[in-house]
Design a protein around this motif. Structure first.
Motif, PDB file in Angstrom:
ATOM      1  N   ALA A  14       1.318   9.166  -5.751  1.00 44.86           N
ATOM      2  CA  ALA A  14       2.089  10.967  -5.596  1.00 44.86           C
ATOM      3  C   ALA A  14       2.946  11.384  -6.768  1.00 44.86           C
ATOM      4  O   ALA A  14       3.712  12.036  -7.336  1.00 44.86           O
ATOM      5  CB  ALA A  14       2.413  10.663  -4.041  1.00 44.86           C
ATOM      6  N   ALA A  15       3.588  10.135  -7.414  1.00 44.94           N
ATOM      7  CA  ALA A  15       4.893  10.041  -8.038  1.00 44.94           C
ATOM      8  C   ALA A  15       4.580  10.058  -9.649  1.00 44.94           C
ATOM      9  O   ALA A  15       4.666  10.632 -10.579  1.00 44.94           O
ATOM     10  CB  ALA A  15       6.301   9.026  -8.220  1.00 44.94           C
ATOM     11  N   GLY A  16       2.978  10.110  -9.954  1.00 42.97           N
ATOM     12  CA  GLY A  16       2.342  10.442 -10.937  1.00 42.97           C
ATOM     13  C   GLY A  16       2.713   9.127 -11.659  1.00 42.97           C
ATOM     14  O   GLY A  16       2.242   8.983 -13.063  1.00 42.97           O
ATOM     15  N   LEU A  17       3.388   7.952 -11.324  1.00 47.78           N
ATOM     16  CA  LEU A  17       3.390   6.513 -11.958  1.00 47.78           C
ATOM     17  C   LEU A  17       2.553   5.879 -12.387  1.00 47.78           C
ATOM     18  O   LEU A  17       2.914   5.096 -12.950  1.00 47.78           O
ATOM     19  CB  LEU A  17       4.349   5.587 -11.294  1.00 47.78           C
ATOM     20  N   ARG A  25       0.834  -1.215  -0.019  1.00 51.65           N
ATOM     21  CA  ARG A  25      -0.060  -0.048  -0.306  1.00 51.65           C
ATOM     22  C   ARG A  25       0.918   0.683   0.175  1.00 51.65           C
ATOM     23  O   ARG A  25       0.343   2.537  -0.575  1.00 51.65           O
ATOM     24  CB  ARG A  25      -0.891  -0.010   1.258  1.00 51.65           C
ATOM     25  N   MET A  26       1.892   1.403   0.469  1.00 49.11           N
ATOM     26  CA  MET A  26       3.182   2.517   0.532  1.00 49.11           C
ATOM     27  C   MET A  26       2.978   2.403  -0.787  1.00 49.11           C
ATOM     28  O   MET A  26       3.996   3.489  -0.765  1.00 49.11           O
ATOM     29  CB  MET A  26       4.036   2.060   2.076  1.00 49.11           C
TER      30      MET A  26
END
Length: 75
Positions: free
Chosen positions: A71-74, A63-64
């Motif tokens: 958050a990184a847009g990946l 999950r992390m």
């Protein structure tokens, strides 16, 4: 011996023809190699952040990872 089973039907698995057949089969142990294996790293986090992910139970690392990918847009 189970009922209806004839002991004479059991092959001798130590016979050369069986040993040869067993040796010809490749042994595959463990999980197949991943196309993009994960990388182990050390990361310093605030205790409350780590506690929040761990509070969700098993799979907290996945999950992390997913939250970081988002958050990184990946993803």
């Amino acid at each position: 011996m189970p009922p209806g089973f004839d002991e004479d039907e059991i092959p001798d698995l130590s016979a050369p023809e069986w040993v040869e057949r067993f040796e010809a089969v490749p042994v595959r142990r463990g999980r197949p190699p991943a196309d993009a294996p994960k990388i182990s790293t050390t990361l310093r986090l605030d205790p409350d952040v780590l506690d929040w992910f761990k509070a969700g139970g098993a799979g907290w690392q996945s999950r992390m990872n997913q939250a970081l990918r988002k958050a990184a847009g990946l993803d």
